[in-house]
Design an enzyme around this catalytic site. Structure first.
Site, PDB file in Angstrom:
ATOM      1  N   CYS A 219     -22.429 -68.382 -10.719  1.00 20.52           N
ATOM      2  CA  CYS A 219     -21.463 -69.039  -9.576  1.00 20.52           C
ATOM      3  C   CYS A 219     -20.695 -67.824  -8.900  1.00 20.52           C
ATOM      4  O   CYS A 219     -20.749 -67.659  -7.721  1.00 20.52           O
ATOM      5  CB  CYS A 219     -20.468 -69.612 -10.385  1.00 20.52           C
ATOM      6  SG  CYS A 219     -19.489 -68.624 -11.597  1.00 20.52           S
TER       7      CYS A 219
ATOM      8  N   HIS B 113     -14.753 -69.722 -13.448  1.00 16.22           N
ATOM      9  CA  HIS B 113     -15.867 -70.322 -12.575  1.00 16.22           C
ATOM     10  C   HIS B 113     -15.252 -70.081 -11.268  1.00 16.22           C
ATOM     11  O   HIS B 113     -14.184 -70.013 -11.020  1.00 16.22           O
ATOM     12  CB  HIS B 113     -15.871 -71.849 -12.878  1.00 16.22           C
ATOM     13  CG  HIS B 113     -16.903 -72.308 -12.085  1.00 16.22           C
ATOM     14  ND1 HIS B 113     -18.401 -72.054 -12.358  1.00 16.22           N
ATOM     15  CD2 HIS B 113     -16.977 -73.444 -10.978  1.00 16.22           C
ATOM     16  CE1 HIS B 113     -19.043 -72.673 -11.245  1.00 16.22           C
ATOM     17  NE2 HIS B 113     -18.360 -73.449 -10.476  1.00 16.22           N
TER      18      HIS B 113
ATOM     19  N   HIS C 217     -21.097 -74.768  -4.916  1.00 19.16           N
ATOM     20  CA  HIS C 217     -20.886 -73.969  -6.032  1.00 19.16           C
ATOM     21  C   HIS C 217     -22.093 -73.982  -6.860  1.00 19.16           C
ATOM     22  O   HIS C 217     -22.844 -74.771  -6.885  1.00 19.16           O
ATOM     23  CB  HIS C 217     -19.638 -74.174  -7.325  1.00 19.16           C
ATOM     24  CG  HIS C 217     -19.935 -75.425  -7.859  1.00 19.16           C
ATOM     25  ND1 HIS C 217     -19.567 -75.544  -9.162  1.00 19.16           N
ATOM     26  CD2 HIS C 217     -20.449 -76.797  -7.521  1.00 19.16           C
ATOM     27  CE1 HIS C 217     -19.820 -76.674  -9.617  1.00 19.16           C
ATOM     28  NE2 HIS C 217     -20.415 -77.501  -8.410  1.00 19.16           N
TER      29      HIS C 217
END
Length: 317
Positions: free
Chosen positions: A217, A270, A282
């Site tokens: 990520c 995240h 993402h």
């Protein structure tokens, strides 16, 4: 601004000598199943394709992998332990070491070059998903990742002649962007940061991934910013701490949005790129591919904890 920061390095400097070098937590972190990613030359396609879902999960769950290096990316070496080098990566800022991101790399995946010979007034960035480094006769030598940076020797009609740890190589101009090394890559807008991530939709998530063979990520966020002239921290927590804070009702495309456990009150885990209209781009998790999703109604809506911005349209910002 993405620059080749050679001033940080000694006269005899070390650079990455494979298409992608994985940065391990310790020399003991690598496994037999990782051989294709530990060799020189590497075959990252084969390595990733042959890893089971469980083996990929273990890269994270067992704290095996930290980050990755692209071909030609310089490192500082703190220690050599048998066939391994403990490195610091100045191009990947981190709270783990003020000089850059730390970790271990197989020594055979690095090469020494003379700084005076390596430096160049111009730098080339690979702007396509992947690009072949070829010989002067056109022989394919190495498949290189998006955002690999190499010093330029000469710009030719259809090819850029580049310096590599093994001598000169060539990359087709259609896959590249050349910029002045001292100035860095031209800065892009938030919209252009989003556009930098879009070509990688469906690319499988890869823990520690910093290449177009597979991003995690924060690796995707890092690469999209690097493509637009911004050097941001490597990890999501550091990315959240370093950027300009943005209120959720003032989000614009290209901003980074962060998520934490316990409905936003726990540990940050995240990062995504705000896409606009309540969506984000993402790289979600092992077993899934890069995607654009609507936040509303998902776990991410509840876990949203912070947002920041690195991009700007005005150089005086």
């Amino acid at each position: 601004m993405i620059k080749q920061q050679t001033d940080l390095f000694p006269d005899e400097m070390w650079v990455t000598n494979v298409q992608v070098a994985t940065v391990w937590t310790s020399p003991e972190s690598a496994r037999a199943v990782d051989t294709a990613g530990l060799s020189n030359p590497t075959n990252i396609d084969t390595w990733i394709a042959n890893l089971t879902h469980e083996a990929k999960l273990a890269l994270c769950d067992e704290n095996r992998v930290q980050s990755q290096l692209l071909y030609g990316e310089p490192v500082l070496i703190d220690e050599i332990k048998e066939e391994w080098a403990k490195v610091v990566i100045p191009s990947q800022p981190s709270k783990k070491d003020e000089r850059g991101y730390p970790g271990w790399v197989p020594l055979k995946q690095l090469a020494q070059v003379k700084k005076g010979e390596w430096k160049s007034d111009l730098t080339v960035a690979i702007t396509s998903d992947k690009a072949w480094l070829t010989s002067g006769e056109g022989e394919k030598l190495m498949k290189l990742s998006y955002m690999t940076l190499l010093p330029v020797e000469e710009i030719q009609k259809e090819k850029v002649k580049v310096k590599t740890p093994q001598g000169f190589g060539y990359i087709h101009t259609s896959s590249t962007k050349v910029f002045t090394t001292s100035l860095g890559k031209e800065k892009g807008t938030g919209k252009e940061i989003v556009e930098a991530g879009e070509p990688f939709l469906e690319l499988s998530y890869f823990w520690g991934g910093m290449s177009s063979f597979g991003y995690d990520c924060s690796g995707l966020a890092y690469a999209a910013h690097k493509a637009n002239g911004y050097q941001i921290p490597r990890d999501a927590g550091d990315q959240a701490a370093s950027g300009k804070k943005v209120a959720f009702d003032e989000l614009l495309p290209g901003d980074l949005i962060f998520f934490a456990y316990e409905e936003g009150k726990g540990k940050l885990h995240h990062v995504g790129i705000f896409y606009g209209n309540g969506k984000m781009l993402h790289s979600p998790q092992t077993g899934k591919g890069i995607e654009i999703i609507t936040l509303e109604g998902t776990k991410y809506e509840k876990e949203l904890c912070a947002a920041c911005r690195y991009w700007h349209e005005n150089e005086e910002y």
